[in-house]
Design an enzyme around this catalytic site. Structure first.
Site, PDB file in Angstrom:
ATOM      1  N   PRO A 187      -7.805  18.144  16.667  1.00  0.00           N
ATOM      2  CA  PRO A 187      -9.188  17.998  16.216  1.00  0.00           C
ATOM      3  C   PRO A 187     -10.247  18.545  17.177  1.00  0.00           C
ATOM      4  O   PRO A 187     -11.172  19.243  16.755  1.00  0.00           O
ATOM      5  CB  PRO A 187      -9.340  16.474  16.040  1.00  0.00           C
ATOM      6  CG  PRO A 187      -7.961  15.997  15.754  1.00  0.00           C
ATOM      7  CD  PRO A 187      -7.061  16.856  16.592  1.00  0.00           C
ATOM      8  N   GLY A 192     -14.441  14.306  11.574  1.00  0.00           N
ATOM      9  CA  GLY A 192     -13.170  14.725  12.133  1.00  0.00           C
ATOM     10  C   GLY A 192     -13.336  15.539  13.406  1.00  0.00           C
ATOM     11  O   GLY A 192     -13.514  14.994  14.499  1.00  0.00           O
ATOM     12  N   CYS A 193     -13.289  16.848  13.246  1.00  0.00           N
ATOM     13  CA  CYS A 193     -13.273  17.726  14.420  1.00  0.00           C
ATOM     14  C   CYS A 193     -14.597  17.772  15.169  1.00  0.00           C
ATOM     15  O   CYS A 193     -14.617  17.992  16.378  1.00  0.00           O
ATOM     16  CB  CYS A 193     -12.833  19.124  14.000  1.00  0.00           C
ATOM     17  SG  CYS A 193     -11.112  19.166  13.433  1.00  0.00           S
ATOM     18  N   VAL A 194     -15.712  17.560  14.476  1.00  0.00           N
ATOM     19  CA  VAL A 194     -16.995  17.513  15.179  1.00  0.00           C
ATOM     20  C   VAL A 194     -17.043  16.277  16.070  1.00  0.00           C
ATOM     21  O   VAL A 194     -17.400  16.358  17.256  1.00  0.00           O
ATOM     22  CB  VAL A 194     -18.181  17.517  14.193  1.00  0.00           C
ATOM     23  CG1 VAL A 194     -19.504  17.306  14.941  1.00  0.00           C
ATOM     24  CG2 VAL A 194     -18.226  18.827  13.420  1.00  0.00           C
ATOM     25  N   SER A 254     -14.683  16.655  19.049  1.00  0.00           N
ATOM     26  CA  SER A 254     -15.226  17.606  20.019  1.00  0.00           C
ATOM     27  C   SER A 254     -16.407  17.018  20.774  1.00  0.00           C
ATOM     28  O   SER A 254     -16.583  17.268  21.974  1.00  0.00           O
ATOM     29  CB  SER A 254     -15.668  18.888  19.301  1.00  0.00           C
ATOM     30  OG  SER A 254     -14.577  19.506  18.650  1.00  0.00           O
TER      31      SER A 254
END
Length: 217
Positions: free
Chosen positions: A123, A152-154, A157
């Site tokens: 992710p 998710g990935c935001v 990160s």
């Protein structure tokens, strides 16, 4: 409810502010989120985020701020083994198998020669990649995040960006999800604990104030 709102405001109203040398990251704007036949299709939430992110991208280039694009990719012959438990758990990740049309960048987002493309299998844009080292070596102190999906990935990160010591800014309008509720909830939580969540206008005004100085310092 008013007491709860006051409690949150008292506990989580602090702002980190902008850094002196930012970099912009566009996270996983893949065709999968824009293909109605794909299980990851994000409809208007993702479409609006891409339009906003492209405007932020132009402002970043005008200001001399580096732009990084991330992509999720898995080697065809490995059957997802390079994705480990993430690929095992999240079946839609098959959309990012090497060679699939859904794995390519979304229409309207073609990487430029001066943009770094970071390939990832998990992710976070930072986990298992060289992104943190690249930004640190170049002297960047802050990261501006846009992308898919907010929950998710935001979010992953965002947490890793902060954990690596970067001031982190999340552009609300330039992030998207398949449903408004997880989008809003995760923006709220990131703003409370890990980053400053700002509007597209706010970030474009900030980038405009740099006037090409970000890359020159």
């Amino acid at each position: 409810m008013s007491n709860l709102q006051e409690n949150y405001a008292k506990a989580y109203s602090n702002k980190s502010g902008y850094g002196r040398r930012p970099a912009l990251v566009l996270i996983d704007f893949a065709h999968a989120y824009f293909d109605p036949d794909c299980v990851l299709y994000g409809d208007e939430g993702c479409k609006a985020a891409l339009v906003s992110a492209l405007r932020v991208r132009e402002a970043a280039h005008a200001a001399g701020v580096p732009v990084i694009l991330t992509e999720v990719t898995y080697q065809k012959g490995l059957g997802g083994r390079d994705g480990g438990r993430f690929f095992e758990k999240a079946l839609p990740l098959q959309s990012f198998m090497e060679g699939e049309s859904t794995a390519r960048f979304a229409d309207g987002l073609t990487p430029r020669p001066d943009e770094l493309v970071v390939s990832k299998q998990y992710p976070s844009a930072f986990f298992g990649t060289s992104l943190a080292s690249t930004l640190t070596a170049a002297g960047h102190d802050s990261v501006i995040l846009t992308g898919l999906t907010t929950s998710g990935c935001v979010r992953a990160s965002c947490v890793d960006s902060m954990s690596h010591g970067f001031k982190t800014i999340v552009v609300a309008d330039a992030c998207g999800d398949r449903h408004k509720d997880p989008h809003d909830a995760n923006l709220f939580d990131m703003n409370a604990k890990y980053a400053d969540v700002v509007s597209e206008k706010d970030i474009i005004d900030y980038l405009g104030s740099l006037s090409g100085s970000a890359a020159a310092e």
